[in-house]
Design a protein around this motif. Structure first.
Motif, PDB file in Angstrom:
ATOM      1  N   ASP A 112      43.537  23.061  17.135  1.00  0.00           N
ATOM      2  CA  ASP A 112      44.591  22.984  16.130  1.00  0.00           C
ATOM      3  C   ASP A 112      45.012  21.539  15.896  1.00  0.00           C
ATOM      4  N   ILE A 113      45.051  20.759  16.989  1.00  0.00           N
ATOM      5  CA  ILE A 113      45.533  19.383  16.916  1.00  0.00           C
ATOM      6  C   ILE A 113      44.706  18.503  17.852  1.00  0.00           C
ATOM      7  N   VAL A 114      44.356  17.308  17.404  1.00  0.00           N
ATOM      8  CA  VAL A 114      43.746  16.281  18.245  1.00  0.00           C
ATOM      9  C   VAL A 114      44.738  15.129  18.348  1.00  0.00           C
ATOM     10  N   ILE A 115      45.018  14.669  19.563  1.00  0.00           N
ATOM     11  CA  ILE A 115      46.017  13.625  19.827  1.00  0.00           C
ATOM     12  C   ILE A 115      45.317  12.385  20.370  1.00  0.00           C
ATOM     13  N   THR A 116      45.635  11.221  19.816  1.00  0.00           N
ATOM     14  CA  THR A 116      45.036   9.966  20.289  1.00  0.00           C
ATOM     15  C   THR A 116      46.132   8.921  20.500  1.00  0.00           C
ATOM     16  N   GLY A 117      45.705   7.701  20.860  1.00  0.00           N
ATOM     17  CA  GLY A 117      46.656   6.625  21.126  1.00  0.00           C
ATOM     18  C   GLY A 117      46.928   5.768  19.897  1.00  0.00           C
ATOM     19  N   ILE A 118      47.655   4.670  20.121  1.00  0.00           N
ATOM     20  CA  ILE A 118      48.062   3.812  19.011  1.00  0.00           C
ATOM     21  C   ILE A 118      48.178   2.369  19.483  1.00  0.00           C
ATOM     22  N   CYS A 119      47.845   1.451  18.595  1.00  0.00           N
ATOM     23  CA  CYS A 119      48.067   0.027  18.849  1.00  0.00           C
ATOM     24  C   CYS A 119      49.251  -0.433  18.018  1.00  0.00           C
ATOM     25  N   ARG A 120      50.290  -0.935  18.694  1.00  0.00           N
ATOM     26  CA  ARG A 120      51.441  -1.515  17.996  1.00  0.00           C
ATOM     27  C   ARG A 120      51.098  -2.975  17.707  1.00  0.00           C
ATOM     28  N   TYR A 121      50.745  -3.253  16.458  1.00  0.00           N
ATOM     29  CA  TYR A 121      50.242  -4.575  16.089  1.00  0.00           C
ATOM     30  C   TYR A 121      51.396  -5.454  15.600  1.00  0.00           C
ATOM     31  N   ILE A 122      51.646  -6.539  16.330  1.00  0.00           N
ATOM     32  CA  ILE A 122      52.658  -7.511  15.925  1.00  0.00           C
ATOM     33  C   ILE A 122      51.979  -8.713  15.284  1.00  0.00           C
ATOM     34  N   ASN A 123      50.981  -9.256  15.966  1.00  0.00           N
ATOM     35  CA  ASN A 123      50.116 -10.297  15.413  1.00  0.00           C
ATOM     36  C   ASN A 123      48.836 -10.314  16.253  1.00  0.00           C
ATOM     37  N   GLU A 124      47.929 -11.223  15.924  1.00  0.00           N
ATOM     38  CA  GLU A 124      46.644 -11.239  16.626  1.00  0.00           C
ATOM     39  C   GLU A 124      46.797 -11.473  18.129  1.00  0.00           C
ATOM     40  N   GLU A 125      47.847 -12.204  18.509  1.00  0.00           N
ATOM     41  CA  GLU A 125      48.055 -12.521  19.923  1.00  0.00           C
ATOM     42  C   GLU A 125      48.891 -11.476  20.647  1.00  0.00           C
ATOM     43  N   HIS A 126      49.538 -10.611  19.896  1.00  0.00           N
ATOM     44  CA  HIS A 126      50.474  -9.676  20.524  1.00  0.00           C
ATOM     45  C   HIS A 126      50.244  -8.267  19.978  1.00  0.00           C
ATOM     46  N   CYS A 127      49.515  -7.470  20.731  1.00  0.00           N
ATOM     47  CA  CYS A 127      49.267  -6.064  20.405  1.00  0.00           C
ATOM     48  C   CYS A 127      49.620  -5.222  21.625  1.00  0.00           C
ATOM     49  N   ILE A 128      50.335  -4.143  21.421  1.00  0.00           N
ATOM     50  CA  ILE A 128      50.695  -3.242  22.509  1.00  0.00           C
ATOM     51  C   ILE A 128      49.852  -1.984  22.381  1.00  0.00           C
ATOM     52  N   MET A 129      48.969  -1.766  23.353  1.00  0.00           N
ATOM     53  CA  MET A 129      48.080  -0.613  23.333  1.00  0.00           C
ATOM     54  C   MET A 129      48.733   0.541  24.086  1.00  0.00           C
ATOM     55  N   GLN A 130      48.995   1.632  23.400  1.00  0.00           N
ATOM     56  CA  GLN A 130      49.673   2.765  24.017  1.00  0.00           C
ATOM     57  C   GLN A 130      48.772   4.005  23.978  1.00  0.00           C
ATOM     58  N   ILE A 131      48.309   4.412  25.148  1.00  0.00           N
ATOM     59  CA  ILE A 131      47.526   5.636  25.240  1.00  0.00           C
ATOM     60  C   ILE A 131      48.479   6.803  25.465  1.00  0.00           C
ATOM     61  N   PRO A 132      48.048   8.013  25.161  1.00  0.00           N
ATOM     62  CA  PRO A 132      48.938   9.162  25.370  1.00  0.00           C
ATOM     63  C   PRO A 132      49.376   9.298  26.823  1.00  0.00           C
ATOM     64  N   TYR A 133      50.619   9.655  27.020  1.00  0.00           N
ATOM     65  CA  TYR A 133      51.128   9.934  28.357  1.00  0.00           C
ATOM     66  C   TYR A 133      50.453  11.180  28.932  1.00  0.00           C
ATOM     67  N   SER A 211      42.937  12.716  23.599  1.00  0.00           N
ATOM     68  CA  SER A 211      41.957  11.654  23.837  1.00  0.00           C
ATOM     69  C   SER A 211      42.693  10.352  24.126  1.00  0.00           C
ATOM     70  N   LYS A 212      42.173   9.573  25.053  1.00  0.00           N
ATOM     71  CA  LYS A 212      42.761   8.267  25.367  1.00  0.00           C
ATOM     72  C   LYS A 212      42.333   7.191  24.363  1.00  0.00           C
ATOM     73  N   LYS A 213      41.497   7.562  23.411  1.00  0.00           N
ATOM     74  CA  LYS A 213      41.006   6.581  22.451  1.00  0.00           C
ATOM     75  C   LYS A 213      42.149   6.037  21.600  1.00  0.00           C
ATOM     76  N   ILE A 214      42.087   4.740  21.325  1.00  0.00           N
ATOM     77  CA  ILE A 214      43.037   4.100  20.416  1.00  0.00           C
ATOM     78  C   ILE A 214      42.263   3.614  19.203  1.00  0.00           C
ATOM     79  N   TYR A 215      42.566   4.182  18.059  1.00  0.00           N
ATOM     80  CA  TYR A 215      41.896   3.758  16.841  1.00  0.00           C
ATOM     81  C   TYR A 215      42.867   3.383  15.729  1.00  0.00           C
TER      82      TYR A 215
END
Length: 402
Positions: A112-133, A211-215
């Motif tokens: 029904d649902i596929v859940i993945t992660g996210i990259c919080r993009y601030i700039n090229e030097e500062h990205c926060i990679m958040q995988i699902p808890y 999925s732990k994938k971040i896309y």
């Protein structure tokens, strides 16, 4: 476009002329999956609508429609209503996705649902990679009820939700998402739009894949900027509306007993966020020294001199949890202090210690450090890593750590 698309990607567009072309380019260049892109111009007042039409003319897989400005939920619903894909996902017009994202997480299995992660993009030097808890894997109905529902809206360990409500990091079965978007669009809310869709939907889902994938790359505001929806003078009444809507959904689904405490914490957290407008800072998470694995007699190497490392150092100075024999960081030259000397990690080869505490919160940074320590011969029993965002199964996901 040959045949019916497997996936429909809905892109609500409102005054995003600066970003829309990058967004669409990242979607239409996906390989290995038949997809359509539906651009929904939500009454833009800049050139976004014109760009949507031009993109449609240039690409057979793109459809563009124009609607009266009604907010993101109505724009998403309008896109889903004309979609033809078996699966549905969403991308905000100022965001983008990585190469081959969808074929890596969407397969022939029926979820029904596929859940993945996210990259919080601030700039090229500062990205926060958040995988699902949530742990990676496939959840049936019983698993969802036992492992997801009790923590999805709020978990004390995170002081936050365990299920990020963003619809953009999910892929949905079309028949399911259209039903819940219709319900949400009737509320007229422009706060918590994702929350009032995903959380009630989880109550009815029969199967979920995590999925732990971040896309997905989500463009963040600059440091110190407060989102307009938080500054809105009607913010509290809108939060109340979301609270009331979710409460009704939970009661009707006979899940009120496990959801009522989480919902109260969700509401309280929103009020804490509002304090930002009045210069009352809200800390994203509470930092505490990992005292559960450390004793006062232990010799400890503190690895990391950023925000978390500084907090651990200061707490140990105050409470003497252990004997810190070295403080190291790859960028040690940028972190020198008057009260101590921060050294290069290579010193670990030459000193005696009982434990190494990794003082970073980002999963991927911690993973790199653990692999480095493994090369030095440090056993995993001597490595301590606590994160407020993800669970602690990191060693099981790193092959070769002994």
């Amino acid at each position: 476009m040959k045949g019916m698309p497997l996936l429909s990607v809905i892109v609500p567009v409102y005054n995003a002329e600066q970003y829309i072309e990058q967004c669409v380019k990242s979607i239409k260049e996906q390989r290995g999956i038949a997809l359509e892109v539906i651009l929904v111009d939500d009454g833009s007042t800049d050139r976004s609508g014109i760009l949507c039409d031009l993109l449609e003319e240039e690409n057979t897989c793109i459809k563009a429609i124009h609607i009266k400005h009604g907010g993101i939920t109505k724009a998403r619903l309008a896109g889903v209503c004309i979609s033809t894909g078996k699966w549905i996902t969403f991308v905000d017009a100022d965001d983008w996705i990585s190469e081959d994202a969808y074929k890596d997480v969407l397969n022939n299995n029926e979820f029904d649902i596929v859940i993945t992660g996210i990259c919080r993009y601030i700039n090229e030097e500062h990205c926060i990679m958040q995988i699902p808890y949530l742990e990676e894997g496939i959840y049936n109905k019983e698993d969802i009820q036992k492992k997801i529902l009790p923590v999805m809206l709020w978990t004390p360990r995170l002081s936050d939700w365990a299920l990020d409500p963003s619809l953009c990091t999910k892929i949905f079965r079309r028949e399911m998402i259209i039903e819940y978007l219709k319900r949400a669009s009737e509320t007229g809310s422009n706060y918590g739009e994702d929350s009032i869709v995903i959380f009630p939907m989880m109550l009815q889902a029969d199967s979920v894949r995590v999925s732990k994938k971040i896309y997905y790359y989500h463009r963040q505001r600059g440091a110190g900027e407060i989102a307009p929806y938080i500054q809105d003078e009607n913010f509290i009444s809108k939060v109340n509306n979301v609270y009331g809507y979710l409460k009704k959904q939970f009661r009707e689904s006979n899940c009120w007993d496990i959801m009522k405490g989480q919902l109260d914490c969700f509401f309280i957290n929103a009020m804490e966020i509002k304090k930002q407008c009045y210069e009352y800072p809200k800390f994203k998470f509470c930092v505490h020294f990992p005292i559960e694995k450390i004793s006062q007699k232990d010799r400890v190497v503190l690895y990391g001199a950023g925000f978390l490392g500084k907090k651990y150092w200061e707490q140990n100075l105050l409470y003497h949890f252990c004997n810190i024999v070295a403080w190291v960081d790859t960028n040690y030259m940028n972190y020198q202090r008057d009260d101590c000397y921060i050294e290069a990690p290579e010193i670990i080869r030459r000193i005696s210690f009982d434990f190494i505490i990794i003082a970073v919160d980002d999963y991927y940074t911690a993973k790199e450090i653990i692999l480095f320590l493994n090369e030095l011969g440090v056993k995993k029993e001597k490595i301590v890593w606590n994160s407020v965002r993800v669970n602690h199964r990191i060693f099981e996901e790193i092959e070769g750590v002994h």
